[in-house]
Each structure stands twice: as structure tokens, then as C-alpha cells.
Design a protein around this motif. Structure first.
Motif, PDB file in Angstrom:
ATOM      1  N   ILE A   1      -6.807 -15.038  21.565  1.00 33.39           N
ATOM      2  CA  ILE A   1      -7.897 -14.766  20.615  1.00 33.39           C
ATOM      3  C   ILE A   1      -9.239 -14.845  21.344  1.00 33.39           C
ATOM      4  N   SER A   2      -9.379 -15.857  22.195  1.00 30.78           N
ATOM      5  CA  SER A   2     -10.614 -16.046  22.960  1.00 30.78           C
ATOM      6  C   SER A   2     -10.876 -14.844  23.877  1.00 30.78           C
ATOM      7  N   ALA A   3      -9.815 -14.355  24.526  1.00 28.61           N
ATOM      8  CA  ALA A   3      -9.939 -13.182  25.412  1.00 28.61           C
ATOM      9  C   ALA A   3     -10.291 -11.938  24.595  1.00 28.61           C
ATOM     10  N   ALA A   4      -9.642 -11.782  23.428  1.00 33.71           N
ATOM     11  CA  ALA A   4      -9.911 -10.631  22.558  1.00 33.71           C
ATOM     12  C   ALA A   4     -11.354 -10.671  22.051  1.00 33.71           C
ATOM     13  N   TYR A   5     -11.827 -11.857  21.726  1.00 34.24           N
ATOM     14  CA  TYR A   5     -13.203 -12.037  21.231  1.00 34.24           C
ATOM     15  C   TYR A   5     -14.198 -11.533  22.282  1.00 34.24           C
ATOM     16  N   HIS A   6     -13.952 -11.924  23.518  1.00 37.96           N
ATOM     17  CA  HIS A   6     -14.835 -11.510  24.617  1.00 37.96           C
ATOM     18  C   HIS A   6     -14.793  -9.989  24.809  1.00 37.96           C
ATOM     19  N   ASP A   7     -13.592  -9.423  24.764  1.00 38.80           N
ATOM     20  CA  ASP A   7     -13.435  -7.969  24.938  1.00 38.80           C
ATOM     21  C   ASP A   7     -14.113  -7.183  23.818  1.00 38.80           C
ATOM     22  N   MET A   8     -13.999  -7.704  22.596  1.00 36.62           N
ATOM     23  CA  MET A   8     -14.506  -6.972  21.431  1.00 36.62           C
ATOM     24  C   MET A   8     -16.012  -7.140  21.209  1.00 36.62           C
ATOM     25  N   TYR A   9     -16.534  -8.330  21.536  1.00 37.93           N
ATOM     26  CA  TYR A   9     -17.938  -8.609  21.184  1.00 37.93           C
ATOM     27  C   TYR A   9     -18.829  -8.954  22.375  1.00 37.93           C
ATOM     28  N   GLY A  10     -18.247  -9.003  23.572  1.00 38.32           N
ATOM     29  CA  GLY A  10     -19.052  -9.208  24.776  1.00 38.32           C
ATOM     30  C   GLY A  10     -19.520 -10.631  25.025  1.00 38.32           C
ATOM     31  N   GLY A  11     -19.341 -11.507  24.044  1.00 39.05           N
ATOM     32  CA  GLY A  11     -19.735 -12.912  24.225  1.00 39.05           C
ATOM     33  C   GLY A  11     -18.500 -13.789  24.215  1.00 39.05           C
ATOM     34  N   SER A  12     -18.671 -15.061  24.541  1.00 39.61           N
ATOM     35  CA  SER A  12     -17.496 -15.937  24.552  1.00 39.61           C
ATOM     36  C   SER A  12     -17.355 -16.677  23.224  1.00 39.61           C
ATOM     37  N   LEU A  13     -16.118 -16.953  22.853  1.00 42.75           N
ATOM     38  CA  LEU A  13     -15.833 -17.700  21.629  1.00 42.75           C
ATOM     39  C   LEU A  13     -16.388 -19.120  21.757  1.00 42.75           C
ATOM     40  N   LYS A  14     -16.330 -19.660  22.968  1.00 44.52           N
ATOM     41  CA  LYS A  14     -16.869 -21.008  23.221  1.00 44.52           C
ATOM     42  C   LYS A  14     -18.366 -21.054  22.890  1.00 44.52           C
ATOM     43  N   LYS A  15     -19.110 -20.035  23.338  1.00 48.14           N
ATOM     44  CA  LYS A  15     -20.553 -19.992  23.058  1.00 48.14           C
ATOM     45  C   LYS A  15     -20.814 -19.825  21.566  1.00 48.14           C
ATOM     46  N   ALA A  16     -19.965 -19.044  20.910  1.00 52.18           N
ATOM     47  CA  ALA A  16     -20.110 -18.839  19.461  1.00 52.18           C
ATOM     48  C   ALA A  16     -19.932 -20.167  18.724  1.00 52.18           C
ATOM     49  N   VAL A  17     -18.924 -20.945  19.130  1.00 47.47           N
ATOM     50  CA  VAL A  17     -18.687 -22.257  18.507  1.00 47.47           C
ATOM     51  C   VAL A  17     -19.899 -23.159  18.737  1.00 47.47           C
ATOM     52  N   LYS A  18     -20.415 -23.150  19.969  1.00 47.94           N
ATOM     53  CA  LYS A  18     -21.571 -24.000  20.295  1.00 47.94           C
ATOM     54  C   LYS A  18     -22.809 -23.632  19.482  1.00 47.94           C
ATOM     55  N   SER A  19     -23.006 -22.332  19.247  1.00 47.77           N
ATOM     56  CA  SER A  19     -24.216 -21.925  18.520  1.00 47.77           C
ATOM     57  C   SER A  19     -24.065 -22.069  17.008  1.00 47.77           C
ATOM     58  N   GLU A  20     -22.823 -22.019  16.510  1.00 46.18           N
ATOM     59  CA  GLU A  20     -22.607 -22.062  15.058  1.00 46.18           C
ATOM     60  C   GLU A  20     -22.337 -23.470  14.523  1.00 46.18           C
ATOM     61  N   MET A  21     -21.764 -24.334  15.367  1.00 49.96           N
ATOM     62  CA  MET A  21     -21.338 -25.662  14.904  1.00 49.96           C
ATOM     63  C   MET A  21     -22.158 -26.762  15.569  1.00 49.96           C
ATOM     64  N   SER A  22     -21.950 -27.987  15.098  1.00 48.38           N
ATOM     65  CA  SER A  22     -22.633 -29.120  15.727  1.00 48.38           C
ATOM     66  C   SER A  22     -21.807 -30.393  15.565  1.00 48.38           C
TER      67      SER A  22
END
Length: 236
Positions: A125-146
Motif C-alpha cells: 500500500i505504501s509503495a502504491a501510495y508513492h506511485d499514485m500520488y508522488g509523496g510518501s505515506l509516512k509523510k502523509a501520516v506525519k502531516s495529518e496526525m499527531s
């Protein structure tokens, strides 16, 4: 010495006790273990303390962090290496829509996917996220959660991709700068010594160009140093 699941149960129990609360430690142990390891921890927990692990999580945690931990310890997950690419793309899209694409965050979707998917599937899923949206899932979690919720999601995600790398980074962080986070250092070395310490040592050397033994040696002293180095084994 206790067996690994027994040690984990004790670490979690101590981390959840009101006077010693260390939710980071409880989160790290729970979210970095495989489903079969969690089953053994739950059995040990009930046998040792006469209470279900879920009851203590319910009592001592809160909010989305609580929901994630409860889902993670009570959901059975596949432990094999097979992945469903189509489903990975579908989940990547759902996570994007639940996080980066919208104002505010749909935490339920993150909890559902992170607690139900196998490690191999989550890595896909993490690899697909990067391929589809150009950003990393890890960065998305960091920016959306706390806070603790973010820590739990990141632990699950990073351990799905490379648990040894996750623990190498955590050990480095515990010894970085002035003073040493002894609690974290002891917890990780003691609980991983029979699991994957040789891989953690290899990752540490690769990432920090220094052996883990040398790092521990220069950051500790006396019987404490001798004890930790005896658990780490040969300096290689």
C-alpha cells in the motif's frame, strides 16, 4: 529471564500503570509485534496480571490512539508474504481521500487499514501510495496526525517495511545528544535480543557507519554496559 512474550507483557503492563505511564513504550511494543506475537503477549498478560490486555488499554489510553491499539491487538492479520496489488491501490486511494485530499482527516479509515492489513500488504500500500500520488505515506501520516496516534501508525508502517531499520533508528535516537534514554535502550535491546538483533545491528552499521556495540560502549558504563553488551553479542 522471561520468554519474549512474557517480557513484552511486563513492559506493556509497566508502561500502562498510572504512576509510571509511558504510552510511547506501550505503543512501540504493541505496534511493532506480529499477530502471533500479540496473541502470546495477550495470553501472558492475562496469566500474569489477571486482567485482559484490552481492558488495560481501554482504561489507560484515550481517543484515536486507544481505538488504534484496541483494533491492532484484537484483529487477526495474515502473516504471509503474498500481496494483492489491486487491493493495495484501492487502499492507497482510500488513505489519500481520508487524509491529504481533504480538509481534516478521516481517522477511521487509517485505523481500519493499518489494523487489518498484513505487513506485506501494508508495505505494498505504501509503495502504491508513492506511485499514485508522488509523496510518501509516512509523510502523509506525519502531516495529518499527531501525538501517540501518529506514533502508533508510524510504528506499524515502518515495521511493515523494515522492523530492523525501525529499531536501529530508535536506538540511535535513544543515544543521540546529551544523556541517554536508558529506558528505551534497555527495552529495545532486551526485547529484541532473541528476535532480530543481528538484523538491527546490520541496519545500525549501514545507517550510522558505526557498530551498535561501539555506540552502546561509548554511551554507557559499569555493570549496565557489561549487561547490554552481553546481550548484543559479538561486535560485528
Amino acid at each position: 529471564m522471561h520468554d519474549p512474550a512474557g517480557r513484552d507483557a511486563i513492559v506493556i503492563r509497566q508502561a500502562l500503570l498510572p504512576d509510571l505511564t509511558n504510552l510511547d513504550a506501550a505503543t512501540e511494543v504493541i505496534c511493532s509485534r506480529t499477530p502471533s506475537q500479540i496473541q502470546l503477549i495477550k495470553q501472558n498478560y492475562q496469566a500474569k496480571f489477571g486482567v485482559f490486555l484490552e481492558q488495560d488499554i481501554e482504561r489507560h489510553t484515550s481517543g484515536d490512539h486507544k481505538k488504534l491499539l484496541l483494533a491492532y491487538v484484537s484483529t487477526s492479520r495474515y502473516e504471509g508474504l503474498e500481496v494483492d496489488r489491486e487491493m493495495a491501490m484501492k487502499d492507497a486511494k482510500a488513505l489519500y481521500k481520508a487524509g491529504e485530499k481533504r480538509l481534516g482527516t478521516d481517522e477511521k479509515t487509517f485505523i481500519r487499514i493499518f489494523s487489518e492489513r498484513s505487513r506485506a500488504q501494508l508495505a505494498a500500500i505504501s509503495a502504491a501510495y508513492h506511485d499514485m500520488y508522488g509523496g510518501s505515506l509516512k509523510k502523509a501520516v506525519k502531516s495529518e496526525m499527531s501525538g501517540k496516534f501518529e506514533h502508533g501508525l508510524l510504528t506499524i508502517l515502518q515495521c511493515s517495511e523494515n522492523p530492523a531499520k525501525y529499531f536501529a533508528k530508535a536506538l540511535h535516537k535513544a543515544m543521540k545528544g546529551l544523556g541517554t534514554d536508558d529506558t528505551t535502550l534497555i527495552r529495545i535491546i532486551v526485547t529484541r535480543t532473541e528476535i532480530d538483533m543481528q538484523y538491527i545491528k546490520a541496519e545500525y552499521l549501514r545507517k550510522y557507519k558505526k557498530t551498535l556495540n561501539d555506540a552502546v560502549h561509548s554511551d554507557t558504563s559499569g555493570h549496565y554496559r557489561t549487561f547490554l553488551l552481553s546481550l548484543l553479542g559479538p561486535n560485528n
